[in-house]
Design a protein around this motif. Sequence first.
Motif, PDB file in Angstrom:
ATOM      1  N   ASP A 162      42.969  27.997  23.747  1.00 36.99           N
ATOM      2  CA  ASP A 162      41.764  27.819  24.559  1.00 36.99           C
ATOM      3  C   ASP A 162      42.112  27.721  26.041  1.00 36.99           C
ATOM      4  OD1 ASP A 162      40.327  27.789  22.241  1.00 36.99           O
ATOM      5  OD2 ASP A 162      39.908  25.641  22.245  1.00 36.99           O
ATOM      6  N   GLY A 163      43.081  26.852  26.365  1.00 35.47           N
ATOM      7  CA  GLY A 163      43.453  26.644  27.758  1.00 35.47           C
ATOM      8  C   GLY A 163      44.032  27.890  28.394  1.00 35.47           C
ATOM      9  N   ALA A 164      44.859  28.611  27.640  1.00 42.08           N
ATOM     10  CA  ALA A 164      45.471  29.821  28.175  1.00 42.08           C
ATOM     11  C   ALA A 164      44.429  30.889  28.469  1.00 42.08           C
ATOM     12  CB  ALA A 164      46.515  30.351  27.195  1.00 42.08           C
ATOM     13  N   THR A 165      43.501  31.068  27.532  1.00 45.74           N
ATOM     14  CA  THR A 165      42.451  32.073  27.724  1.00 45.74           C
ATOM     15  C   THR A 165      41.553  31.709  28.896  1.00 45.74           C
ATOM     16  OG1 THR A 165      42.465  32.495  25.343  1.00 45.74           O
ATOM     17  CG2 THR A 165      40.586  33.326  26.592  1.00 45.74           C
ATOM     18  N   ASN A 166      41.195  30.429  28.962  1.00 48.40           N
ATOM     19  CA  ASN A 166      40.343  29.985  30.068  1.00 48.40           C
ATOM     20  C   ASN A 166      41.062  30.116  31.412  1.00 48.40           C
ATOM     21  OD1 ASN A 166      37.622  28.578  30.462  1.00 48.40           O
ATOM     22  ND2 ASN A 166      38.966  27.288  31.693  1.00 48.40           N
ATOM     23  N   ALA A 167      42.354  29.845  31.408  1.00 46.96           N
ATOM     24  CA  ALA A 167      43.135  29.971  32.639  1.00 46.96           C
ATOM     25  C   ALA A 167      43.144  31.415  33.129  1.00 46.96           C
ATOM     26  CB  ALA A 167      44.569  29.492  32.399  1.00 46.96           C
ATOM     27  N   VAL A 168      43.214  32.355  32.206  1.00 46.25           N
ATOM     28  CA  VAL A 168      43.188  33.767  32.575  1.00 46.25           C
ATOM     29  C   VAL A 168      41.845  34.145  33.188  1.00 46.25           C
ATOM     30  CG1 VAL A 168      43.244  36.117  31.658  1.00 46.25           C
ATOM     31  CG2 VAL A 168      44.931  34.439  30.899  1.00 46.25           C
ATOM     32  N   LEU A 169      40.763  33.623  32.625  1.00 47.87           N
ATOM     33  CA  LEU A 169      39.432  33.921  33.166  1.00 47.87           C
ATOM     34  C   LEU A 169      39.274  33.359  34.585  1.00 47.87           C
ATOM     35  CD1 LEU A 169      37.177  33.233  30.042  1.00 47.87           C
ATOM     36  CD2 LEU A 169      37.819  35.456  31.002  1.00 47.87           C
ATOM     37  N   LEU A 170      39.657  32.098  34.761  1.00 53.54           N
ATOM     38  CA  LEU A 170      39.543  31.487  36.087  1.00 53.54           C
ATOM     39  C   LEU A 170      40.464  32.179  37.093  1.00 53.54           C
ATOM     40  CD1 LEU A 170      39.509  27.668  35.145  1.00 53.54           C
ATOM     41  CD2 LEU A 170      37.557  29.115  35.749  1.00 53.54           C
ATOM     42  N   GLY A 171      41.690  32.460  36.653  1.00 54.06           N
ATOM     43  CA  GLY A 171      42.650  33.092  37.542  1.00 54.06           C
ATOM     44  C   GLY A 171      42.224  34.491  37.942  1.00 54.06           C
ATOM     45  N   THR A 172      41.684  35.247  36.995  1.00 51.63           N
ATOM     46  CA  THR A 172      41.228  36.603  37.306  1.00 51.63           C
ATOM     47  C   THR A 172      40.073  36.583  38.297  1.00 51.63           C
ATOM     48  OG1 THR A 172      41.915  37.382  35.112  1.00 51.63           O
ATOM     49  CG2 THR A 172      40.344  38.752  36.329  1.00 51.63           C
ATOM     50  N   ALA A 173      39.145  35.659  38.103  1.00 49.51           N
ATOM     51  CA  ALA A 173      38.016  35.534  39.033  1.00 49.51           C
ATOM     52  C   ALA A 173      38.519  35.216  40.437  1.00 49.51           C
ATOM     53  CB  ALA A 173      37.063  34.449  38.551  1.00 49.51           C
ATOM     54  N   LEU A 174      39.500  34.338  40.521  1.00 48.57           N
ATOM     55  CA  LEU A 174      40.061  33.987  41.828  1.00 48.57           C
ATOM     56  C   LEU A 174      40.729  35.197  42.478  1.00 48.57           C
ATOM     57  CD1 LEU A 174      40.943  32.092  44.068  1.00 48.57           C
ATOM     58  CD2 LEU A 174      42.830  31.324  42.600  1.00 48.57           C
ATOM     59  N   ILE A 175      41.498  35.965  41.710  1.00 54.62           N
ATOM     60  CA  ILE A 175      42.194  37.126  42.259  1.00 54.62           C
ATOM     61  C   ILE A 175      41.204  38.188  42.728  1.00 54.62           C
ATOM     62  CG2 ILE A 175      43.708  39.065  41.649  1.00 54.62           C
ATOM     63  CD1 ILE A 175      45.296  37.123  39.900  1.00 54.62           C
ATOM     64  N   VAL A 176      40.084  38.339  42.033  1.00 56.85           N
ATOM     65  CA  VAL A 176      39.053  39.283  42.478  1.00 56.85           C
ATOM     66  C   VAL A 176      38.551  38.884  43.862  1.00 56.85           C
ATOM     67  CG1 VAL A 176      36.701  40.101  42.068  1.00 56.85           C
ATOM     68  CG2 VAL A 176      38.322  40.003  40.173  1.00 56.85           C
ATOM     69  N   VAL A 177      38.296  37.601  44.044  1.00 52.09           N
ATOM     70  CA  VAL A 177      37.791  37.114  45.337  1.00 52.09           C
ATOM     71  C   VAL A 177      38.834  37.302  46.435  1.00 52.09           C
ATOM     72  CG1 VAL A 177      36.969  35.093  46.603  1.00 52.09           C
ATOM     73  CG2 VAL A 177      36.227  35.473  44.246  1.00 52.09           C
ATOM     74  N   THR A 178      40.093  36.918  46.157  1.00 56.28           N
ATOM     75  CA  THR A 178      41.128  37.039  47.186  1.00 56.28           C
ATOM     76  C   THR A 178      41.421  38.504  47.517  1.00 56.28           C
ATOM     77  OG1 THR A 178      42.868  36.886  45.486  1.00 56.28           O
ATOM     78  CG2 THR A 178      42.212  34.848  46.602  1.00 56.28           C
ATOM     79  N   THR A 179      41.279  39.381  46.528  1.00 56.91           N
ATOM     80  CA  THR A 179      41.495  40.805  46.790  1.00 56.91           C
ATOM     81  C   THR A 179      40.444  41.337  47.754  1.00 56.91           C
ATOM     82  OG1 THR A 179      42.484  41.146  44.602  1.00 56.91           O
ATOM     83  CG2 THR A 179      41.649  43.100  45.733  1.00 56.91           C
ATOM     84  N   VAL A 180      39.200  40.950  47.537  1.00 62.21           N
ATOM     85  CA  VAL A 180      38.117  41.382  48.424  1.00 62.21           C
ATOM     86  C   VAL A 180      38.353  40.865  49.839  1.00 62.21           C
ATOM     87  CG1 VAL A 180      35.653  41.174  48.919  1.00 62.21           C
ATOM     88  CG2 VAL A 180      36.424  41.588  46.575  1.00 62.21           C
ATOM     89  N   ILE A 181      38.714  39.588  49.968  1.00 60.80           N
ATOM     90  CA  ILE A 181      38.937  39.005  51.293  1.00 60.80           C
ATOM     91  C   ILE A 181      40.112  39.681  51.989  1.00 60.80           C
ATOM     92  CG2 ILE A 181      39.596  36.901  52.519  1.00 60.80           C
ATOM     93  CD1 ILE A 181      38.096  35.310  50.393  1.00 60.80           C
TER      94      ILE A 181
END
Length: 515
Positions: A162-181
């Motif tokens: 559960d934690g690993a999967t959730n970490a991937v979701l949160l991390g991916t969302a963060l990387i999308v934002v930082t990529t745009v910036i």
Amino acid sequence: MTTLSAPSGPPPTAPTPEATDATDLATFGYEQQLHRKLGSFASFAAGFSFVSILTTVFQLFAFGFTFGGPAFFWTWPIVFAGQLLVALCFAELAARYPIAGCVYQWSRRLSTGLTGWFAGWLMLIGQIVSVAAAAIALQVVLPRIWSGFQLVGTDTALTSTDGATNAVLLGTALIVVTTVITAVGVKVMSLVNSVGVACELVGIVLLVALLFWHAERGPSVVTDTGGAEGNGSYFAAFLVSALMAAYVMYGFDSAGELAEETKNPRKTAPRAILRALVASGVAGLLLLLGALMAAPSVTDGELAAGGLPYVLTTQLGTGLGKALLVDVAIAMFVCTLAIQTAATRLVFSMSRDGVLPGSARLAKVSPRTGTPVLPALIVGVLAAALLLVNVGRAELFTALTSVAIVLVYVAYLLVTLPMLVARLRGRLPAHEGFGLGRFGLVVNLGAVVYGVLMAVNIGWPRAEVYDPAGGHWYLEWFATLFVGGVLLVGAGAYALLRREHRRTAPVAVAAGVAS
């Protein structure tokens, strides 16, 4: 008798600082393409947010404490002293070579194109993995702030499914934002990063003050080994616990990565490099001491299991503790942004020299935003893809992110060692803005010795570090295997690029391949 009259028209105007910086860059053979928008604080913020003690100390405190007990505290000043030697060398080089992609550029100009290429290659792989490692750290704090951040299941541990999967979701969302910036322009990136660093600095001061205010014991706690030595020597346990500090204190060279976007970089970048490391070193020292003094207990196992988030929520209450965790989450955000920005500039710098596959496209800079957009996208996609490893094999992701630091330390060595050779041969160019003077040789030699020792220490095959569950020999030797694999792939890529260069004989610089 003829009298001479003054020439008509306005007097000639002095060149602007931006024009002067662009002219300086042209002496290295490069045209000013990136937008030069960064001042002193923004340059400092780039390095400070890359180190980001709130991100990495919160993420790795439990690691150091578990292996070394409270006395692991002393690994921090030791690693800081070693990295300060490296930073002093880098500050000298930042004054001599104010060019984007600094580790690659410094290495190839001090030695050969081959050495420089490997320095850039190792640094790039290390940075991409570091983006993933910083992004996944959100899982450590966000579910503690609000249970709604746990989108998958109920177990928040990174090692659980559960934690690993959730970490991937949160991390991916963060990387999308930082990529745009990262892609929209250095001005936006700098604004976001500077605001985030300001929040982090305020948060660190407040957090350290509150931890000391809630101290349960005196500073003598840092002499307690906590029985970490077991039946053997504490020195071995101490060396393992030093990995925590080694994982934290790198990336201060980011000010050099952004040199072509910095105003008056020969003076600004060296100071920013040193200030970023010194500020991180002092703040981290106080944070570790405050946490050890304020922890409810250093013997019941809770500190090893919960780390700093456990100290905050138990000693400061859920309200104030969670508010400070929000500040930690902001630090993790700007840390990810800073690492991705540095990696993007490294890709651009190497591609501009024609030493990466697809260089012609990767070297393009958007005339509107003044940023290399494609490198930002590629770094983001690769980092997000790495996160998927954590879903099925959390121990493999941990090993991967740990070994990435070995790559960075080796890349640093590919700068400090050629610099030492050049210094001994009297081939270092005249400096402008910062110099070590008569202390240069001693500092440079110390940086090389420290770099070698720490690279060996981090990469040493320890089952308790790389294969804690046991039974996987390849994980225990993962550092050696991974570094060897990266070098082999790099050698193959370099050979192909060199062959292509000879076949096409491009007019472009391609200095790294041609050397």
